[in-house]
Design an enzyme around this catalytic site. Structure first.
Site, short mmCIF file in Angstrom:
data_model
loop_
_atom_site.label_atom_id
_atom_site.label_comp_id
_atom_site.label_asym_id
_atom_site.label_seq_id
_atom_site.Cartn_x
_atom_site.Cartn_y
_atom_site.Cartn_z
N ASP A 180 0.82 -1.21 0.00
CA ASP A 180 0.00 0.00 0.00
C ASP A 180 0.86 1.26 0.00
O ASP A 180 2.07 1.21 0.23
CB ASP A 180 -0.90 0.02 1.23
CG ASP A 180 -1.90 -1.11 1.25
OD1 ASP A 180 -2.38 -1.49 0.16
OD2 ASP A 180 -2.21 -1.62 2.34
N TYR A 214 7.19 -9.42 7.15
CA TYR A 214 7.11 -7.96 7.28
C TYR A 214 7.71 -7.55 8.61
O TYR A 214 7.57 -8.25 9.61
CB TYR A 214 5.65 -7.48 7.26
CG TYR A 214 5.03 -7.40 5.89
CD1 TYR A 214 5.05 -6.21 5.16
CD2 TYR A 214 4.39 -8.50 5.33
CE1 TYR A 214 4.46 -6.13 3.91
CE2 TYR A 214 3.79 -8.43 4.08
CZ TYR A 214 3.83 -7.23 3.38
OH TYR A 214 3.25 -7.16 2.14
#
EC number: 5.4.99.12
Length: 270
Positions: free
Chosen positions: A51, A109
Site C-alpha cells: 500500500d 514484514y
C-alpha cells in the site's frame, strides 16, 4: 525467458505498488524504466502488492522477455531510468515454473515503531510513532493468540481481494531497542491491511486499553469492527519473500536500513 528482479523502494514516495492511471506507483516507475532500457514494453508480476507508504526491502517481481542481456545489465540498465526512491538490487534468469507470487511460500514484514513523547522529523515516513509508553510483555502475550492457521477476517480490509481469509501466521516477534520497538510478522501470506490491523490491536493492548486475551476474542469474532483501527503505514517494510530452494532466489539486502542489526538478531529466514 523469465527474469526475476529484487526490488527496494521508499514507499513514502509512491501511491502503493499496483499500476494506476496517474502513474505514481512503484509498478509504474519500474515498468517505465524497464521499457526505456529494453526498448519494448515489459509487464511485471509482483510477489505482494504493498500500500501507499509501505516500504519494500525484499520485494520480488518477474517478467518474460526475448531479450538476451546479462544479469547485471538488467540491474544497472534499469536503475539508470529509475528515480532515487526505487532500485533494482539483483536480476536472475528463472525457469518458467517460477512465479513471483504463486511460487512464494512465505512473506515476512517488519514494523519499526518509535516510542517517545515527541515525534522525530528524521523518522518521517520511516517509522511509526506513538507518544505513550507500551507494555512489551502484554503485546507478546496478545500476539501468542494469533499464531497458527486461522480465519483472519477481523484483520482484513473491506477492499481485500484474497479468495480466503484463512492464513497461517507462523511468528510474531516483539523486540525493543532503545526508543524503538521492532515487530516481525511471518506468514504464508497476508490479507490486505492485515499487518497494519494487527499492529493497531497490539498497540492497543500495549497501551493498556485491552487485556492480552482480548485479541483471542477479536480473532474468534471474525468481524473487522471488533478490532482496533488500522495503524499507520510509515514503519512497515516487506523484508523477505520465501521461495523453494530450487529457485535460489538471492536474499534481501537489509543492511540499507539503520536498524538492520536488530533485525539480524531476530534471525530472518533464508
Amino acid at each position: 525467458m523469465r527474469i526475476a528482479l529484487g526490488i527496494q523502494y521508499d514507499g513514502a514516495a509512491f501511491c502503493g505498488w499496483q499500476a494506476q492511471p496517474h502513474g505514481k506507483t512503484v509498478q509504474d516507475a519500474l515498468e517505465r524504466a524497464l521499457g526505456e532500457f529494453a526498448c519494448v514494453p515489459l509487464h511485471t508480476t509482483v510477489a505482494g502488492r504493498t500500500d501507499t507508504g509501505v516500504h519494500g526491502l525484499g520485494q520480488v517481481v518477474h517478467f518474460d522477455t526475448d531479450l538476451d542481456r546479462t544479469d547485471f545489465s538488467w540491474v544497472r540498465g534499469t536503475n539508470a531510468f529509475l528515480p532515487s526512491t526505487v532500485s533494482v538490487q539483483w536480476a536472475k534468469p528463472m525457469p518458467d515454473t517460477f512465479h513471483a507470487r504463486f511460487a512464494a511460500f512465505e512473506r515476512t514484514y517488519y514494523y519499526v515503531l518509535y516510542v517517545h513523547p515527541v515525534r522525530s522529523p528524521m523518522l518521517a515516513g520511516r517509522a511509526g510513532w506513538i507518544h505513550t509508553p507500551l507494555d512489551d510483555d502484554a503485546m507478546r502475550a496478545a500476539a501468542a493468540h494469533l499464531i497458527g492457521e486461522h480465519d483472519f477476517s477481523s484483520f482484513r480490509s473491506s477492499e481485500c481481494q484474497s479468495k480466503t481469509p484463512v492464513k497461517h501466521l507462523y511468528q510474531i516477534d516483539v523486540r525493543r531497542s532503545g526508543h524503538f520497538i521492532h515487530f516481525r510478522f511471518r506468514a504464508n501470506a497476508f490479507l490486505h491491511h492485515m499487518v497494519r490491523n494487527l499492529m493497531g490491536c497490539l498497540v492497543a493492548v500495549g497501551r493498556g486499553r485491552y487485556p492480552a486475551d482480548w485479541l483471542a476474542d477479536v480473532l474468534a469474532g471474525r468481524d473487522r469492527t471488533l478490532a482496533a483501527p488500522t495503524f499507520m503505514a510509515d514503519g512497515l517494510y516487506l523484508a523477505h519473500v520465501g521461495y523453494p530452494a530450487e529457485f535460489a532466489v538471492p536474499p534481501a539486502q537489509l543492511g540499507s536500513v539503520p536498524w538492520s542489526s536488530v533485525w539480524a538478531d531476530l534471525d530472518l529466514p533464508s
